[in-house]
Write a protein that holds these residues in place. Structure first.
Motif, PDB file in Angstrom:
ATOM      1  N   GLY A   1       0.867  -1.187   0.000  1.00 25.27           N
ATOM      2  CA  GLY A   1       0.000   0.000   0.000  1.00 25.27           C
ATOM      3  C   GLY A   1       0.894   1.224   0.000  1.00 25.27           C
ATOM      4  O   GLY A   1       1.863   1.280   0.766  1.00 25.27           O
TER       5      GLY A   1
ATOM      6  N   ALA B   1      -0.135  -1.325   4.652  1.00 23.22           N
ATOM      7  CA  ALA B   1      -0.569   0.071   4.803  1.00 23.22           C
ATOM      8  C   ALA B   1      -1.774   0.307   3.900  1.00 23.22           C
ATOM      9  O   ALA B   1      -1.898   1.322   3.229  1.00 23.22           O
ATOM     10  CB  ALA B   1       0.570   1.016   4.451  1.00 23.22           C
TER      11      ALA B   1
ATOM     12  N   GLU C   1      -7.384  -1.244  11.080  1.00 26.69           N
ATOM     13  CA  GLU C   1      -7.809  -2.662  11.063  1.00 26.69           C
ATOM     14  C   GLU C   1      -8.403  -3.043  12.425  1.00 26.69           C
ATOM     15  O   GLU C   1      -8.176  -2.369  13.425  1.00 26.69           O
ATOM     16  CB  GLU C   1      -6.606  -3.563  10.744  1.00 26.69           C
ATOM     17  CG  GLU C   1      -5.937  -3.273   9.416  1.00 26.69           C
ATOM     18  CD  GLU C   1      -6.833  -3.476   8.200  1.00 26.69           C
ATOM     19  OE1 GLU C   1      -7.717  -4.353   8.240  1.00 26.69           O
ATOM     20  OE2 GLU C   1      -6.660  -2.742   7.211  1.00 26.69           O
TER      21      GLU C   1
ATOM     22  N   SER D   1      -3.462   3.524  15.948  1.00 27.91           N
ATOM     23  CA  SER D   1      -3.653   4.681  15.061  1.00 27.91           C
ATOM     24  C   SER D   1      -2.964   5.907  15.666  1.00 27.91           C
ATOM     25  O   SER D   1      -2.474   5.880  16.796  1.00 27.91           O
ATOM     26  CB  SER D   1      -5.144   4.952  14.885  1.00 27.91           C
ATOM     27  OG  SER D   1      -5.659   5.489  16.088  1.00 27.91           O
ATOM     28  N   CYS D   2      -2.974   6.989  14.912  1.00 30.86           N
ATOM     29  CA  CYS D   2      -2.297   8.210  15.362  1.00 30.86           C
ATOM     30  C   CYS D   2      -2.816   8.702  16.708  1.00 30.86           C
ATOM     31  O   CYS D   2      -2.040   9.033  17.610  1.00 30.86           O
ATOM     32  CB  CYS D   2      -2.461   9.297  14.304  1.00 30.86           C
ATOM     33  SG  CYS D   2      -4.105   9.353  13.566  1.00 30.86           S
TER      34      CYS D   2
ATOM     35  N   ASP E   1      -6.014  14.393   5.087  1.00 30.75           N
ATOM     36  CA  ASP E   1      -4.587  14.713   5.150  1.00 30.75           C
ATOM     37  C   ASP E   1      -4.253  15.734   4.065  1.00 30.75           C
ATOM     38  O   ASP E   1      -4.998  15.889   3.095  1.00 30.75           O
ATOM     39  CB  ASP E   1      -3.748  13.441   4.951  1.00 30.75           C
ATOM     40  CG  ASP E   1      -3.947  12.451   6.089  1.00 30.75           C
ATOM     41  OD1 ASP E   1      -4.167  12.902   7.231  1.00 30.75           O
ATOM     42  OD2 ASP E   1      -3.903  11.231   5.833  1.00 30.75           O
TER      43      ASP E   1
HETATM   44  N1  LIG Z   1      -3.640   8.991   7.227  1.00 39.26           N
HETATM   45  C1  LIG Z   1      -3.375   8.992   8.505  1.00 39.26           C
HETATM   46  O1  LIG Z   1      -3.170  10.046   9.093  1.00 39.26           O
HETATM   47  C2  LIG Z   1      -3.284   7.714   9.274  1.00 39.26           C
HETATM   48  C3  LIG Z   1      -2.690   7.770  10.541  1.00 39.26           C
HETATM   49  C4  LIG Z   1      -2.555   6.573  11.266  1.00 39.26           C
HETATM   50  C5  LIG Z   1      -3.015   5.393  10.764  1.00 39.26           C
HETATM   51  N2  LIG Z   1      -3.626   5.375   9.532  1.00 39.26           N
HETATM   52  C6  LIG Z   1      -4.061   4.062   9.032  1.00 39.26           C
HETATM   53  O2  LIG Z   1      -3.153   3.638   8.011  1.00 39.26           O
HETATM   54  C7  LIG Z   1      -3.843   2.857   7.030  1.00 39.26           C
HETATM   55  C8  LIG Z   1      -3.651   3.505   5.673  1.00 39.26           C
HETATM   56  O3  LIG Z   1      -4.174   4.818   5.718  1.00 39.26           O
HETATM   57  P1  LIG Z   1      -3.768   5.913   4.631  1.00 39.26           P
HETATM   58  O4  LIG Z   1      -4.169   7.227   5.202  1.00 39.26           O
HETATM   59  O5  LIG Z   1      -2.396   5.724   4.163  1.00 39.26           O
HETATM   60  O6  LIG Z   1      -4.801   5.558   3.466  1.00 39.26           O
HETATM   61  P2  LIG Z   1      -4.732   6.000   1.940  1.00 39.26           P
HETATM   62  O7  LIG Z   1      -3.907   7.242   1.787  1.00 39.26           O
HETATM   63  O8  LIG Z   1      -6.132   5.992   1.459  1.00 39.26           O
HETATM   64  O9  LIG Z   1      -3.922   4.811   1.257  1.00 39.26           O
HETATM   65  C9  LIG Z   1      -4.399   3.525   1.245  1.00 39.26           C
HETATM   66  C10 LIG Z   1      -3.657   2.769   0.207  1.00 39.26           C
HETATM   67  O10 LIG Z   1      -4.148   1.434   0.191  1.00 39.26           O
HETATM   68  C11 LIG Z   1      -3.937   0.969  -1.114  1.00 39.26           C
HETATM   69  N3  LIG Z   1      -4.685  -0.255  -1.325  1.00 39.26           N
HETATM   70  C12 LIG Z   1      -5.836  -0.514  -1.945  1.00 39.26           C
HETATM   71  N4  LIG Z   1      -6.148  -1.818  -1.875  1.00 39.26           N
HETATM   72  C13 LIG Z   1      -5.141  -2.391  -1.192  1.00 39.26           C
HETATM   73  C14 LIG Z   1      -4.857  -3.706  -0.803  1.00 39.26           C
HETATM   74  N5  LIG Z   1      -5.667  -4.724  -1.068  1.00 39.26           N
HETATM   75  N6  LIG Z   1      -3.716  -3.942  -0.107  1.00 39.26           N
HETATM   76  C15 LIG Z   1      -2.862  -2.953   0.190  1.00 39.26           C
HETATM   77  N7  LIG Z   1      -3.094  -1.678  -0.170  1.00 39.26           N
HETATM   78  C16 LIG Z   1      -4.224  -1.409  -0.848  1.00 39.26           C
HETATM   79  C17 LIG Z   1      -4.347   2.106  -1.995  1.00 39.26           C
HETATM   80  O11 LIG Z   1      -3.664   1.936  -3.208  1.00 39.26           O
HETATM   81  P3  LIG Z   1      -3.992   2.764  -4.530  1.00 39.26           P
HETATM   82  O12 LIG Z   1      -3.903   4.206  -4.166  1.00 39.26           O
HETATM   83  O13 LIG Z   1      -2.911   2.362  -5.449  1.00 39.26           O
HETATM   84  O14 LIG Z   1      -5.356   2.346  -4.955  1.00 39.26           O
HETATM   85  C18 LIG Z   1      -3.836   3.305  -1.190  1.00 39.26           C
HETATM   86  O15 LIG Z   1      -2.577   3.738  -1.662  1.00 39.26           O
HETATM   87  C19 LIG Z   1      -5.296   2.772   7.517  1.00 39.26           C
HETATM   88  O16 LIG Z   1      -5.441   1.648   8.343  1.00 39.26           O
HETATM   89  C20 LIG Z   1      -5.429   4.038   8.388  1.00 39.26           C
HETATM   90  O17 LIG Z   1      -6.465   3.926   9.334  1.00 39.26           O
HETATM   91  C21 LIG Z   1      -3.749   6.496   8.771  1.00 39.26           C
END
Ligand SMILES: NC(=O)c1ccc[n+]([C@@H]2O[C@H](COP(=O)([O-])OP(=O)(O)OC[C@H]3O[C@@H](n4cnc5c(N)ncnc54)[C@H](OP(=O)(O)O)[C@@H]3O)[C@@H](O)[C@H]2O)c1
Length: 348
Positions: free
Chosen positions: A8, A84, A111, A143-144, A177
């Motif tokens: 991811g 991720a 998750e 999470s954060c 974000d």
């Molecule tokens: N953003 C934050 O501030 C934050 C902070 C702490 C924790 N988190 C946690 O971190 C995780 C990711 O969040 P994020 O903000 O990075 O989300 P995001 O920016 O929406 O990115 C998610 C990524 O997952 C990819 N994806 C789609 N299907 C997938 C699969 N089957 N296996 C692996 N990856 C896949 C997507 O790829 P494509 O773009 O190529 O489709 C996308 O790049 C979540 O659990 C979230 O709750 C986020």
């Protein structure tokens, strides 16, 4: 050398890749990408090997991308996968790839730890249960908000312990974000059942903790208002620095007016991805009244979990003592240096 694949490449995945690809203890396998967008170019510009789902290989190759293989190939080549994915997809990945190939995996805070789609039994917070995740196969990095709460609560517990009656926390969360393309909706949304309360209680089971959470139209950091009720009068301390001076990833700031001040300062100071990777206590907002202490801190939502993943990785894969892991993570992320820079900027 441990072989690591980041599955991811969103807001969290790209930050994980920047950090883990620079760690000399790691053989960085590459990143998993699912859609064709600007981030594919970004990954190639950084010279990461890019892996995609098997059925998407023709699309990517047709667009001229030199894909290294399928997601399945990358998982096979790795000792550890840091998942991720978008919330919930980690479970699917675990079932489809990590379990059948017998690979260790770290999952992110979106998750589940319970129910049908649970991915692991334990949520990691380096300040509290670093040793407990040693040599585990599947772990969720909190999470954060959950990471930030643990980082603030544990030093309080160690200093004042049974003098504390309860914690009430109001989380004010950013809508999106900085890098997100989705619109920021002009609304304040409440959360009927914030998962953060049970997540924190999973590693601090004996505390009385009550969490409310609101999402606001901002792209900057999260803000936590924490009210700590003591059984009697608040024990004496002069400044929050008395409690948090030695804490990894906690800055004590004065003179910031809001979350954007800190994010923009991080950018001005050249911090990678505009992240501080920490929480920032706002000393000037502290209120003490009889038995009640109110503190306010901002939480770098995108940055704080990246060094936490790196600490978790060291416990899972090496069972390394915590102080050595903190040292190694600090050398990679320069967190102590960044904290000193921020404290200098906001306290003079
Ligand atoms: N953003 C934050 O501030 C934050 C902070 C702490 C924790 N988190 C946690 O971190 C995780 C990711 O969040 P994020 O903000 O990075 O989300 P995001 O920016 O929406 O990115 C998610 C990524 O997952 C990819 N994806 C789609 N299907 C997938 C699969 N089957 N296996 C692996 N990856 C896949 C997507 O790829 P494509 O773009 O190529 O489709 C996308 O790049 C979540 O659990 C979230 O709750 C986020």
């Amino acid at each position: 050398m441990v072989r690591v694949f980041i599955n991811g490449y969103g807001n969290i995945g790209k930050r994980l890749a920047s950090a883990f690809s620079h760690d000399k203890e790691i053989q960085f396998v590459g990143i998993g990408k699912y859609s064709i967008d600007d981030r594919v170019d970004e990954a190639f510009a950084k010279k990461f090997a890019v892996y995609v789902p098997e059925q998407k290989i023709p699309d990517f190759r047709q667009r001229g991308y030199d894909i290294s293989g399928t997601i399945s190939d990358a998982v096979k080549e790795s000792d550890l996968v840091i998942d991720a994915a978008k919330d919930g997809f980690g479970y699917t990945n675990k079932v489809n790839f990590y379990i059948p190939m017998n690979k260790s995996a770290i999952f992110q805070g979106g998750e589940d730890r319970t129910g049908e789609k649970k991915v692991a039994d334990i949520i990691h917070n380096s300040r509290i249960n670093y040793d407990k995740v040693a040599n585990q196969k599947y772990v969720i990095q909190g999470s954060c908000n959950v990471s930030g709460m643990g980082r603030i609560m544990q030093p309080m517990i160690e200093k004042f312990g049974d003098k504390i009656q309860r914690y009430d926390v109001t989380l004010i969360r950013r809508w999106a974000d900085l890098e997100d393309t989705k619109d920021v909706k002009d609304s304040i949304e409440w959360d009927k059942n914030p998962h953060h309360q049970e997540d924190v209680k999973s590693f601090l089971p004996s505390v009385k903790l009550y969490v409310e959470s609101y999402k606001v139209p901002s792209r900057m950091m999260h803000l936590h208002q924490m009210t700590i009720r003591f059984k009697n009068k608040i024990p004496y301390f002069d400044s929050l620095s008395d409690i948090y001076h030695e804490e990894f990833g906690v800055a004590v700031l004065d003179k910031a007016n809001g979350t954007a001040d800190i994010r923009l300062k991080a950018r001005e100071l050249g911090f990678e991805h505009d992240d501080t990777n920490m929480v920032h206590l706002h000393e000037e907002t502290m209120r003490k009244s009889d038995d009640t202490l109110k503190i306010l801190y901002s939480d770098d939502q995108t940055g704080i979990v990246i060094p936490e993943n790196h600490l978790l990785f060291q416990s899972m894969m090496f069972g390394r003592p915590k102080n050595m892991a903190y040292e190694h993570t600090d050398s990679l992320f320069q967190i102590s240096k960044k904290r000193d820079m921020l404290e200098k900027e906001f306290n003079t």
